[in-house]
Motif scaffolding. Structure first.
Motif, mmCIF file in Angstrom:
data_model
loop_
_atom_site.group_PDB
_atom_site.id
_atom_site.type_symbol
_atom_site.label_atom_id
_atom_site.label_comp_id
_atom_site.label_asym_id
_atom_site.label_seq_id
_atom_site.Cartn_x
_atom_site.Cartn_y
_atom_site.Cartn_z
ATOM 1 N N GLU A 3 0.808 -1.310 0.051
ATOM 2 C CA GLU A 3 -0.031 0.020 -0.070
ATOM 3 C C GLU A 3 0.936 1.313 0.061
ATOM 4 O O GLU A 3 0.465 2.190 -0.527
ATOM 5 C CB GLU A 3 -0.977 -0.007 1.183
ATOM 6 C CG GLU A 3 -2.067 -1.054 1.225
ATOM 7 C CD GLU A 3 -2.800 -0.957 2.294
ATOM 8 O OE1 GLU A 3 -3.901 -0.516 2.309
ATOM 9 O OE2 GLU A 3 -2.463 -1.383 3.546
ATOM 10 N N ILE A 4 1.951 1.229 0.856
ATOM 11 C CA ILE A 4 2.939 2.410 0.813
ATOM 12 C C ILE A 4 3.550 2.550 -0.356
ATOM 13 O O ILE A 4 3.640 3.570 -0.997
ATOM 14 C CB ILE A 4 3.839 2.370 2.145
ATOM 15 C CG1 ILE A 4 3.072 2.124 3.458
ATOM 16 C CG2 ILE A 4 4.829 3.279 1.966
ATOM 17 C CD1 ILE A 4 3.908 1.812 4.464
ATOM 18 N N VAL A 5 4.119 1.367 -0.962
ATOM 19 C CA VAL A 5 4.621 1.706 -2.353
ATOM 20 C C VAL A 5 3.723 2.193 -3.343
ATOM 21 O O VAL A 5 4.112 3.004 -4.296
ATOM 22 C CB VAL A 5 5.086 0.227 -3.005
ATOM 23 C CG1 VAL A 5 5.466 0.140 -4.322
ATOM 24 C CG2 VAL A 5 6.230 -0.399 -1.858
ATOM 25 N N ASP A 6 2.460 1.606 -3.244
ATOM 26 C CA ASP A 6 1.543 2.341 -4.476
ATOM 27 C C ASP A 6 1.253 3.668 -4.333
ATOM 28 O O ASP A 6 0.977 4.339 -5.383
ATOM 29 C CB ASP A 6 0.073 1.325 -4.180
ATOM 30 C CG ASP A 6 0.297 0.126 -4.671
ATOM 31 O OD1 ASP A 6 1.341 -0.268 -5.359
ATOM 32 O OD2 ASP A 6 -0.643 -0.990 -4.287
ATOM 33 N N ARG A 7 1.229 4.188 -2.973
ATOM 34 C CA ARG A 7 0.691 5.715 -2.764
ATOM 35 C C ARG A 7 2.005 6.627 -3.012
ATOM 36 O O ARG A 7 1.695 7.704 -3.548
ATOM 37 C CB ARG A 7 0.375 5.421 -1.336
ATOM 38 C CG ARG A 7 -1.036 4.944 -0.882
ATOM 39 C CD ARG A 7 -1.514 5.318 0.426
ATOM 40 N NE ARG A 7 -2.770 4.136 0.604
ATOM 41 C CZ ARG A 7 -3.548 4.788 1.623
ATOM 42 N NH1 ARG A 7 -3.576 5.763 2.326
ATOM 43 N NH2 ARG A 7 -4.561 3.848 1.617
ATOM 44 N N LEU A 8 3.221 6.022 -2.915
ATOM 45 C CA LEU A 8 4.261 6.826 -2.963
ATOM 46 C C LEU A 8 4.678 6.961 -4.510
ATOM 47 O O LEU A 8 5.257 7.638 -5.036
ATOM 48 C CB LEU A 8 5.579 6.311 -2.291
ATOM 49 C CG LEU A 8 5.445 6.596 -0.742
ATOM 50 C CD1 LEU A 8 6.483 5.917 -0.064
ATOM 51 C CD2 LEU A 8 5.514 8.009 -0.353
ATOM 52 N N GLY A 9 4.402 6.083 -5.078
ATOM 53 C CA GLY A 9 4.551 5.855 -6.629
ATOM 54 C C GLY A 9 6.101 5.787 -6.978
ATOM 55 O O GLY A 9 6.675 6.191 -8.045
ATOM 56 N N ILE A 10 7.235 4.988 -6.029
ATOM 57 C CA ILE A 10 8.332 4.952 -6.375
ATOM 58 C C ILE A 10 8.606 3.311 -6.296
ATOM 59 O O ILE A 10 7.717 2.579 -5.978
ATOM 60 C CB ILE A 10 9.417 5.821 -5.361
ATOM 61 C CG1 ILE A 10 8.791 5.338 -3.914
ATOM 62 C CG2 ILE A 10 9.026 7.308 -5.731
ATOM 63 C CD1 ILE A 10 9.981 6.163 -3.110
ATOM 64 N N SER A 11 9.874 3.033 -6.568
ATOM 65 C CA SER A 11 10.094 1.570 -6.596
ATOM 66 C C SER A 11 10.133 0.908 -5.293
ATOM 67 O O SER A 11 10.241 1.566 -4.308
ATOM 68 C CB SER A 11 11.519 1.566 -7.263
ATOM 69 O OG SER A 11 12.517 1.816 -6.193
ATOM 70 N N GLN A 12 9.679 -0.480 -5.398
ATOM 71 C CA GLN A 12 9.280 -1.306 -4.224
ATOM 72 C C GLN A 12 10.855 -1.248 -3.393
ATOM 73 O O GLN A 12 10.770 -1.228 -2.147
ATOM 74 C CB GLN A 12 9.162 -2.676 -4.439
ATOM 75 C CG GLN A 12 8.804 -3.587 -3.207
ATOM 76 C CD GLN A 12 8.029 -4.900 -3.278
ATOM 77 O OE1 GLN A 12 7.890 -5.116 -4.693
ATOM 78 N NE2 GLN A 12 7.550 -5.377 -2.632
ATOM 79 N N SER A 13 11.748 -1.360 -4.176
ATOM 80 C CA SER A 13 13.182 -1.593 -3.322
ATOM 81 C C SER A 13 13.501 -0.331 -2.558
ATOM 82 O O SER A 13 13.985 -0.355 -1.574
ATOM 83 C CB SER A 13 14.104 -2.002 -4.325
ATOM 84 O OG SER A 13 14.362 -0.968 -5.342
ATOM 85 N N ALA A 14 13.277 1.064 -3.132
ATOM 86 C CA ALA A 14 13.550 2.276 -2.602
ATOM 87 C C ALA A 14 12.703 2.465 -1.192
ATOM 88 O O ALA A 14 13.089 2.798 -0.210
ATOM 89 C CB ALA A 14 13.197 3.416 -3.439
ATOM 90 N N VAL A 15 11.302 2.119 -1.484
ATOM 91 C CA VAL A 15 10.362 2.049 -0.067
ATOM 92 C C VAL A 15 10.880 1.068 0.927
ATOM 93 O O VAL A 15 11.049 1.430 2.012
ATOM 94 C CB VAL A 15 9.006 1.910 -0.804
ATOM 95 C CG1 VAL A 15 7.875 1.998 0.598
ATOM 96 C CG2 VAL A 15 8.367 2.884 -1.745
ATOM 97 N N SER A 16 11.476 0.022 0.412
ATOM 98 C CA SER A 16 11.634 -1.056 1.475
ATOM 99 C C SER A 16 12.932 -0.281 2.246
ATOM 100 O O SER A 16 13.086 -0.448 3.516
ATOM 101 C CB SER A 16 12.160 -2.475 0.715
ATOM 102 O OG SER A 16 11.021 -3.065 0.196
ATOM 103 N N ARG A 17 13.914 0.199 1.487
ATOM 104 C CA ARG A 17 15.081 0.950 2.334
ATOM 105 C C ARG A 17 14.735 2.031 3.060
ATOM 106 O O ARG A 17 15.210 2.174 4.380
ATOM 107 C CB ARG A 17 16.165 1.493 1.319
ATOM 108 C CG ARG A 17 16.852 0.516 0.466
ATOM 109 C CD ARG A 17 17.981 0.910 -0.387
ATOM 110 N NE ARG A 17 17.470 1.952 -1.270
ATOM 111 C CZ ARG A 17 17.397 1.625 -2.619
ATOM 112 N NH1 ARG A 17 17.256 0.550 -3.193
ATOM 113 N NH2 ARG A 17 17.154 2.751 -3.503
ATOM 114 N N HIS A 18 13.569 2.754 2.911
ATOM 115 C CA HIS A 18 13.081 3.866 3.680
ATOM 116 C C HIS A 18 12.586 3.220 4.985
ATOM 117 O O HIS A 18 12.724 3.646 6.029
ATOM 118 C CB HIS A 18 12.347 4.751 2.865
ATOM 119 C CG HIS A 18 12.747 5.781 2.163
ATOM 120 N ND1 HIS A 18 13.787 6.669 2.299
ATOM 121 C CD2 HIS A 18 12.614 5.716 0.678
ATOM 122 C CE1 HIS A 18 13.997 7.470 1.450
ATOM 123 N NE2 HIS A 18 13.619 6.915 0.268
#
Length: 359
Positions: A304-319
């Motif tokens: 859900e966070i990935v979809d809302r941010l609109g950036i790559s899953q790997s980048a969201v995972s690092r954050h």
């Protein structure tokens, strides 16, 4: 030198500024600067300033099996700690690397492979010396390790370890001369201030408590399970780790790189800032602040966070991982292993309270 009593032989500890350790650590961090959120911004600047060929050679020599820590750990064990002049003079480190013969290089290549395969829990199809001689099988194994370099090139270097030695030496020398020498000279006083500050402090005798007191972090499980084999711990400051901690094991010696950036000139300020640094580091980014706002009053799972941010899953995972590590977010596993994230209100309230005291 402090002594930490733990029942069997006394565990000793020290704080050390070492040009050899610092160079190896910093060079490896530069190659990972885009993989971890929150590392020092100087690393990104250094990566951008490097000629393309130097970038390629540094990454290939340090990340030929994926994570560069296995290479650094091997070089420290087999070169730097055998000839400790490299702690004081970078020229001594380079001379000792250049002096490695074919047998020593082969031994180091086997050690790098063994450490890398163990990290990924991969069973080698052949004994390591035989695997290195079978170029096709070696390339297949390196594919499994998923390094950021061309597996065929990495396999060729491990197949002929003296060529890996030559590439590593050349890359480190060029990195030192073109990129890092002036930075080291500018920052050495800051590193020494950090070491001197810790030498003057009184720390707990328990290893886990000592680790937390110095780094602000819980001792990682991967380190905890190896404490029984450790007789000496050395703490080495780094200015580029951000909220992370890095560590090496070399026989009975554990080397812990900790963030030395926040050591104040005025030590009376330390109690006021120690408990603020990590959570504020986790919040000092627009994307992470957006995640915090998104989670206000609710819990969301990772996709859900990935979809809302609109950036790559790997980048969201690092954050997300950084925010969890810094105790800004809570994480739990739901059905089918999905990770759900929520705000750690206690941390934010504590930070707000501490900041209000400055007024």
């Amino acid at each position: 030198m402090a002594e930490l009593i733990r029942g069997r032989p006394a565990l000793t500890s020290e704080w050390l500024v070492s040009v050899g350790l610092d160079l190896l650590s910093t060079a490896s961090l530069v190659t990972m600067a885009h993989d971890f959120e929150g590392l020092g911004t100087w690393l990104l600047e250094a990566w951008s300033a490097m000629p393309p060929r130097l970038r390629q050679d540094l990454e290939l020599s340090l990340r030929l099996t994926g994570y560069p820590q296995t290479v650094v750990e091997t070089v420290v064990s087999e070169v730097l700690d055998q000839h400790p002049a490299g702690h004081e003079r970078v020229e001594a480190l380079f001379a000792d690397l250049a002096a490695l013969d074919a047998a020593a290089c082969a031994h180091m290549a086997d050690a790098i492979l063994a450490k890398s395969l163990a990290r990924r829990e991969i069973q080698p199809p052949l004994p390591l010396p035989e695997l290195r001689q079978d170029l096709e099988a070696l390339e297949t194994v390196i594919h499994q390790l998923q390094p950021p370099v061309v597996p065929a090139e990495a396999a060729a270097l491990l197949h002929t370890p003296t060529e890996w030695r030559d590439l590593l030496l050349s890359a480190l020398q060029r990195f030192w001369e073109r990129i890092y020498r002036q930075q080291w000279e500018r920052t050495r006083e800051q590193l020494e201030r950090s070491v001197n500050y810790h030498r003057r402090r009184s720390y707990p005798s328990d290893v886990a408590a000592l680790f937390q007191a110095v780094t602000g972090r819980q001792i990682p499980e991967r380190m905890r399970v190896r404490l029984d084999e450790v007789e000496h711990i050395r703490f080495v400051p780094s200015l580029y780790l951000g909220p992370y901690v890095s560590f090496l094991f070399n026989g009975a010696v554990a080397t812990i790189f900790y963030n030395g950036e926040g050591t104040p000139v005025d030590e009376s300020a330390v109690p006021q800032i120690e408990d603020l640094y990590h959570p504020l580091t986790a919040l000092a980014d627009k994307t992470r602040l957006a995640i915090l706002a998104m989670l206000s009053g609710r819990e969301l799972y990772a996709q859900e966070i990935v979809d809302r941010l609109g950036i790559s899953q790997s980048a969201v995972s690092r954050h997300l991982q950084l925010m969890v590590d810094m105790k800004v977010l809570n994480v739990r596993r739901g059905e089918r292993g999905a990770k759900y994230y929520s705000i750690n209100s206690a941390t934010l309230q504590r930070v707000a309270q501490r900041l209000s005291e400055f007024g």
